[in-house]
Design a protein around this motif. Sequence first.
Motif, PDB file in Angstrom:
ATOM      1  N   LYS A 213      -1.048   1.638  -7.117  1.00 22.37           N
ATOM      2  CA  LYS A 213      -2.461   1.993  -7.259  1.00 22.37           C
ATOM      3  C   LYS A 213      -2.705   3.369  -6.671  1.00 22.37           C
ATOM      4  O   LYS A 213      -3.462   4.179  -7.217  1.00 22.37           O
ATOM      5  N   ASN A 214      -2.084   3.651  -5.531  1.00 20.69           N
ATOM      6  CA  ASN A 214      -2.123   4.961  -4.892  1.00 20.69           C
ATOM      7  C   ASN A 214      -0.700   5.412  -4.601  1.00 20.69           C
ATOM      8  O   ASN A 214       0.196   4.587  -4.422  1.00 20.69           O
TER       9      ASN A 214
ATOM     10  N   ASN B 100       0.808  -1.222   0.000  1.00 21.30           N
ATOM     11  CA  ASN B 100       0.000   0.000   0.000  1.00 21.30           C
ATOM     12  C   ASN B 100       0.842   1.274   0.000  1.00 21.30           C
ATOM     13  O   ASN B 100       0.339   2.363   0.244  1.00 21.30           O
TER      14      ASN B 100
ATOM     15  N   CYS C 177       0.488   7.034  -1.834  1.00 27.99           N
ATOM     16  CA  CYS C 177       0.852   6.638  -0.467  1.00 27.99           C
ATOM     17  C   CYS C 177      -0.334   6.889   0.447  1.00 27.99           C
ATOM     18  O   CYS C 177      -0.886   7.991   0.460  1.00 27.99           O
ATOM     19  N   VAL C 178      -0.717   5.873   1.225  1.00 28.44           N
ATOM     20  CA  VAL C 178      -1.871   6.004   2.104  1.00 28.44           C
ATOM     21  C   VAL C 178      -1.479   6.398   3.518  1.00 28.44           C
ATOM     22  O   VAL C 178      -2.317   6.399   4.413  1.00 28.44           O
TER      23      VAL C 178
END
Length: 797
Positions: free
Chosen positions: A535-536, A503, A538-539
């Motif tokens: 996909k993102n 993630n 950084c969460v």
Amino acid sequence: MTTIRKAAVIGSGVMGSGIAAHLANAGLSVVLLDRVPTQLLPQEEAAGLTLAHPKVRNRLAVNALQGMVKTNPAPLFQASFAQRIQPGNLEDDLGKLKDVDWIIEVIIENLAAKQALFARIEEVWESGTIVTSNTSGVSINAMVEGRSAAFRAHFLGTHFFNPPRYMKLLEIIPNSDTESEIVAFMQDFCEKKLGKGVVVAKDTPNFISNRIGTYGLLVTLQEMLEKGYTVEEVDAVTGPAMGRPKSATFRTLDLVGLDTFVHVAGNVFSQVSDPAEKAVFDTPALMKDMVERGWIGEKSGQGFYKKVKTAAGSEIQALQFGTMTYEPSKRVSGASLEASKQAKGAAAKIKALITGKDRYAELAWNILKPVLLYSAEKLGEIADSIVDIDNALKWGFNWELGPFETWDAIGLRRSVERMEAEGSVVPAWVKEWLAAGNESFYRRSEGRTFAYLGGASSELGVRPEVISLASLKEQKKVIRSNSGASLIDIGDGVACLEFHSPNNAIGADILTMIQQSVDEVRSNYRGLVVANEGKNFCVGANLMLLLMEAQDGEWDEVDGIIRLFQNAMLKLKRLEKPVVAAPHKMTLGGGVEACLPADMTIFSAETYYGLVEVGVGLIPAGGGCKELALQASQSVQDPEVDLQPWINAAFETVAMAKVSTSGHDTKRLGYMRAQDRVVMNPDFRIYEAKQAVLRLDAAGYELPAEEKIRVAGENGKAVLVAAANAMRQGGYISDHDVKIAGKLAHVLAGGSVPAGTLVSEQYLLDLEREAFLSLCGEVKTQQRMQYMLSKGKPLRN
């Protein structure tokens, strides 16, 4: 034509207004036209208006424009972009088409209506103006029968997918007379300016994506009815297990609308002559019955699924075909589904699924096989390139792999042998390709991609604006790497720091790589880009690690983690070479703090950016609060001017965990600086960041001198705390929220010092760390952290 600055959209329905909104997102001025109403509304009559009044005559376009700022998900990057759209009507404002560079027709899917409209458009058409239709299936050539050669030369289809802002795919469909230069220009413009993924389709029923995608959905429905699978079983197989969206088959149909789907399928049915193909596109009686009942999906409240209120809240029910009743949706499990779930990556998931031995593996194979064969059969008819077919399905239906990529994933030769053993007819070109010794449609070699093209393997052209970190890693361009991040040489003396932890959560491995990257770039490179292809972006930070240390009372460990974070960000900020961050999609908490030290940020248009730590009972402590206080101080150079309004705005943004709805929206939240900007096409963001580094370097980059930060002090803190207490008294927040807000106010205002005091960055970092540590020790904060990790949403306690 060199560019498009002004466009006209004719038709203000869902698609027309969505396209107009996205053109406005791209900075274009837009004229939005629609029909003139023939009847007054009751409120118009009450206001004494007549059919001749401009408010009535422009009503359809005006209502669509007003709806743009209320629609969710929002079609506009910022509500203010609606000001770029001018509403009007086709009778009074047709002459305005003379002043635009691009006219887009988005009216009813009726050939006669479109032909009549284009006849009217040509009466005012200026030579050189591009005219397109957003049709999803009406013949492009038929629309302009009878139009002049010059008009036809500038006419083509531009099929956007709904919603236009969010769906990447744009199918461009030339007519037989479209100038090749116009096609090339539109492809380039729509990729760069609109951020689209463009494929060139042929003028055939439903073009590429809807032709293959609709075929696949119908094959699935027929297999289900023939073999007795349930709605839930089909969706369990045709979702992530097959590299498809979670909405799978029937949730997708409910979202699209069964009435819409029946129309799309019928369009192919009415235009093809092959009996076998016609049989597939003959919509099953079940679906026709559902449409007649009005069970057309979410817009009617029920379709293949229905949400029902219960004493406990609500439940999702699934349609039972035998009785045409609904029952609570059941969880589906099986060995092949579990094997797919455990596999990593779409290719491995699909292969694990179809090689199983249970009924779900059989279902997967029986619906995948015909789609692969149909895609191969239609090559040359609907598109000339397997790449365009693959991209159309990935971008239009959100498949992770296109049909030909999927075929490679499951083993081309082995699967063809299985198909033929089962009596299927494999297209001759596929068998010839295998006979020539090829084992796949695509192959990779030293970071280059080759694909089947007309009987040969041709290298795919790569746009210079696309920098692929994955390809560069294949080319052994990695400078250094660890489990969480890598530093990659992206050419011209520029390095890119890439996160690749689970993630992209920031932990010690990423922080260590940041520090090592700074040392490497300082010695050997012109500058640094911070970007990745996850996909993102950084969460946030590694919340699980923080929670474990806090629950164990390992405060020295927690303190060490935060110091490491702060030191890494400060070291990045102090690099004597230009640093440009290029975030995309979810960029939260620590992800924002990894961008704030950069000299410049290139936001992807779809960037959802915010410091959200209060959602887990904490405050930003990787320099986020410090940077906002610094920006406030820099914004108010006159020491006599009150800092409070800037600090109030920053406090509200962080305390309410506000997240931008787009890259442009970061400006509203106070995150975007004067030098920052937005790139429309996410595929170009690393290239644009690299170019920014090179420009800064060529201009003689000098590290900005460290400056003292003027803070609001004790008085400013009191204002913020008073606002939090007022919200508590109003019942809007909890006691623990007030405690968090007090800590945040203490840091943003600069602690217990007089207003106007000048402090160092390190001073504010120390305040951040102290506040963060104290909150980590709170039971309610630990409960919030645990809840977020287990439920994926904030707890209000």
